[in-house]
Scaffold this active site. Structure first.
Site, PDB file in Angstrom:
ATOM      1  CG  ASP A   1       6.434  -4.182   4.622  1.00  0.00           C
ATOM      2  OD1 ASP A   1       5.767  -4.579   5.604  1.00  0.00           O
ATOM      3  OD2 ASP A   1       6.989  -3.074   4.573  1.00  0.00           O
ATOM      4  CD  GLU A   2       6.912  -5.553  10.223  1.00  0.00           C
ATOM      5  OE1 GLU A   2       7.122  -5.537  11.422  1.00  0.00           O
ATOM      6  OE2 GLU A   2       5.899  -5.044   9.707  1.00  0.00           O
TER       7      GLU A   2
ATOM      8  CG  ASP B   1       9.457  -2.835   7.798  1.00  0.00           C
ATOM      9  OD1 ASP B   1       8.895  -2.772   6.682  1.00  0.00           O
ATOM     10  OD2 ASP B   1       9.010  -2.259   8.813  1.00  0.00           O
TER      11      ASP B   1
HETATM   12  N1  DCP Z   1      -0.215  -0.301   5.445  1.00  0.00           N
HETATM   13  C1  DCP Z   1      -1.572   0.062   5.364  1.00  0.00           C
HETATM   14  N2  DCP Z   1      -2.151   0.792   6.368  1.00  0.00           N
HETATM   15  C2  DCP Z   1      -1.432   1.147   7.465  1.00  0.00           C
HETATM   16  C3  DCP Z   1      -0.058   0.776   7.570  1.00  0.00           C
HETATM   17  C4  DCP Z   1       0.521   0.043   6.529  1.00  0.00           C
HETATM   18  O1  DCP Z   1      -2.228  -0.266   4.393  1.00  0.00           O
HETATM   19  N3  DCP Z   1      -2.007   1.838   8.443  1.00  0.00           N
HETATM   20  C5  DCP Z   1       0.383  -1.079   4.328  1.00  0.00           C
HETATM   21  C6  DCP Z   1       1.067  -0.171   3.366  1.00  0.00           C
HETATM   22  C7  DCP Z   1       2.525  -0.356   3.631  1.00  0.00           C
HETATM   23  C8  DCP Z   1       2.603  -1.781   4.135  1.00  0.00           C
HETATM   24  O2  DCP Z   1       1.356  -2.004   4.792  1.00  0.00           O
HETATM   25  O3  DCP Z   1       3.297  -0.141   2.470  1.00  0.00           O
HETATM   26  C9  DCP Z   1       3.760  -2.028   5.079  1.00  0.00           C
HETATM   27  O4  DCP Z   1       3.601  -1.285   6.285  1.00  0.00           O
HETATM   28  P1  DCP Z   1       4.826  -0.605   7.027  1.00  0.00           P
HETATM   29  O5  DCP Z   1       4.343  -0.204   8.379  1.00  0.00           O
HETATM   30  O6  DCP Z   1       6.037  -1.459   6.937  1.00  0.00           O
HETATM   31  O7  DCP Z   1       5.056   0.754   6.214  1.00  0.00           O
HETATM   32  P2  DCP Z   1       5.872   1.017   4.896  1.00  0.00           P
HETATM   33  O8  DCP Z   1       6.586  -0.200   4.401  1.00  0.00           O
HETATM   34  O9  DCP Z   1       4.966   1.653   3.908  1.00  0.00           O
HETATM   35  O10 DCP Z   1       6.902   2.116   5.342  1.00  0.00           O
HETATM   36  P3  DCP Z   1       8.216   1.958   6.249  1.00  0.00           P
HETATM   37  O11 DCP Z   1       8.324   0.504   6.620  1.00  0.00           O
HETATM   38  O12 DCP Z   1       9.331   2.408   5.374  1.00  0.00           O
HETATM   39  O13 DCP Z   1       8.003   2.851   7.411  1.00  0.00           O
HETATM   40 MG    MG Z   2       7.723  -1.385   5.687  1.00  0.00          MG
END
Ligand code: DCP
Ligand code: MG
Length: 366
Positions: free
Chosen positions: A107-108, A12
């Site tokens: 991203d996952e 992720d």
């Molecule tokens: N995303 C979004 N709205 C949300 C959650 C996520 O638009 N409520 C989008 C933005 C994030 C991407 O999806 O960059 C990936 O979600 P993640 O939950 O993996 O969050 P991040 O990668 O941003 O942070 P991390 O994985 O480090 O906690």
């Molecule tokens: Mg993420």
């Protein structure tokens, strides 16, 4: 023949959208960056860089709140095409190590690397190698979880964010699961967690103690599954090709509600989440469905289709609201609301098709 213990990775990326923006704007590195809607236009935060998270900013928070918490934050609009391209790049690099790659979002992904490695120790080395490749190819960091099943691999990747690498071995799993709060268990939402907590159930150890039968009586099929997870059993395979038929979000309400305004507010939230996933996937869908479950468990759905499809919240809301008002009579209470978009088609394809049928738009081309 005894089946081999599997080796599963969950990868992720860290603060994905925000990290891409910081990469492309070096002047924002080390500074609080928030990607999402503008604070002036009732936008919400898609994600925040780890610098911004220190101020309490998080995904799905109204951007205005985020600005109040972190006045120095740099707000940027999302550039989905770019994030999709980066996503394709990382997914392709995962597929060099195994064909069993199951993307969960941009991203996952889960990777089943059982046949790539000899044991979990080698799986850890491979995870390290994959993290290195991601950094080399995209200048981004990722967190990885390594374990023998999906559930534990995913929890592991969340343990040491950002840039983390965590392994949970079969030997470590029982003790780990016992102390794990019920909210972290796959499939336990707010409502289930609240119900379990009123019975004094807080952790995996409590789940196990309650026993499979009691959990099944309480939560049905889901209770059995939860018991299995608490015992460290999760045989769900990593499924590389999932033909997606719909994008949906639904919520079981903590308390049944009668107020139509409250329902409309919930539908707006659900539609926003559906829109987000559709935009991420670059999809729209021809059919929009409102799903309502009344307090007596009766289920009703209302469906509407249109050729240009649905993707944006603003396109869905007027229809959802009018369908809702035809169903709600103020007497029946609602326990679940859902929004489904199906009949999916790719926006990219639509754009390309349009270009093919209207060649006159491109006079310079032969
Ligand atoms: N995303 C979004 N709205 C949300 C959650 C996520 O638009 N409520 C989008 C933005 C994030 C991407 O999806 O960059 C990936 O979600 P993640 O939950 O993996 O969050 P991040 O990668 O941003 O942070 P991390 O994985 O480090 O906690
Ligand atoms: Mg993420």
């Amino acid at each position: 023949m005894q089946e081999r213990t599997r080796a599963i990775l969950h990868i992720d990326l860290d603060a994905f959208y925000a990290s891409v923006e910081q990469r492309d704007h070096p002047e924002y590195q080390g500074r609080p960056v928030i990607v999402g809607g503008s604070p002036d236009r009732r936008g919400v935060v898609a994600t925040a860089s780890y610098e911004a998270r220190q101020f309490g900013v998080h995904s799905a928070m109204p951007s205005r709140t985020a600005q109040r918490l972190c006045p120095s934050a740099i707000f940027l609009p999302a550039r989905f095409e770019l994030y999709r391209a980066v996503s394709q790049q990382i997914m392709a690099s995962f597929r060099l190590h195994t064909s069993l790659v199951e993307p969960l979002s941009l991203d996952e992904a889960y990777l089943d690397v059982t046949t790539t490695v000899r044991d979990l120790e080698e799986a850890v080395q491979l995870a390290r190698e994959i993290k290195r490749q991601i950094r080399e190819q995209t200048e981004l960091t990722a967190s990885a979880g390594v374990s023998y099943c999906k559930f534990l691999a995913k929890i592991a990747s969340d343990r040491n964010k950002p840039d983390g690498l965590t392994v949970i071995t079969p030997q470590e799993a029982p003790a780990f699961l016992e102390t794990l709060p019920i909210e972290k268990y796959f499939g336990v939402g707010r409502v289930t967690a609240a119900r379990l907590r009123t019975l004094g159930i807080q952790t995996g150890a409590d789940l196990k103690r309650l026993g499979e039968e009691r959990l099944r009586d309480l939560l049905g099929k889901h209770g059995t599954q939860l018991y299995r997870y608490a015992c460290g059993e999760d045989n769900r395979p990593v499924e590389p090709v999932r033909v997606r038929k719909s994008v949906s979000k639904e919520v079981t309400l903590e308390h049944d509600i009668r107020d139509q305004g409250e329902m409309e507010h919930i539908l707006e939230k659900l539609a926003t989440q559906v829109e987000r996933r559709l935009v991420e996937l670059d999809l729209a869908g021809k059919t929009l469905t409102l799903k309502v479950r009344w307090s007596n468990f009766d289920l009703v759905t209302r469906t509407i289709s249109r050729t240009q499809g649905f993707q944006q919240t603003e396109e869905m809301l007027p229809i959802l609201h009018s369908q809702l008002s035809r169903l709600v009579d103020g007497k029946q209470a609602v326990r679940l609301l859902g929004v489904i978009v199906s009949g999916l088609f790719s926006q990219e394809e639509m754009r390309r098709e349009r270009q093919v049928v209207t060649p006159s738009l491109w006079p310079g081309e032969p």
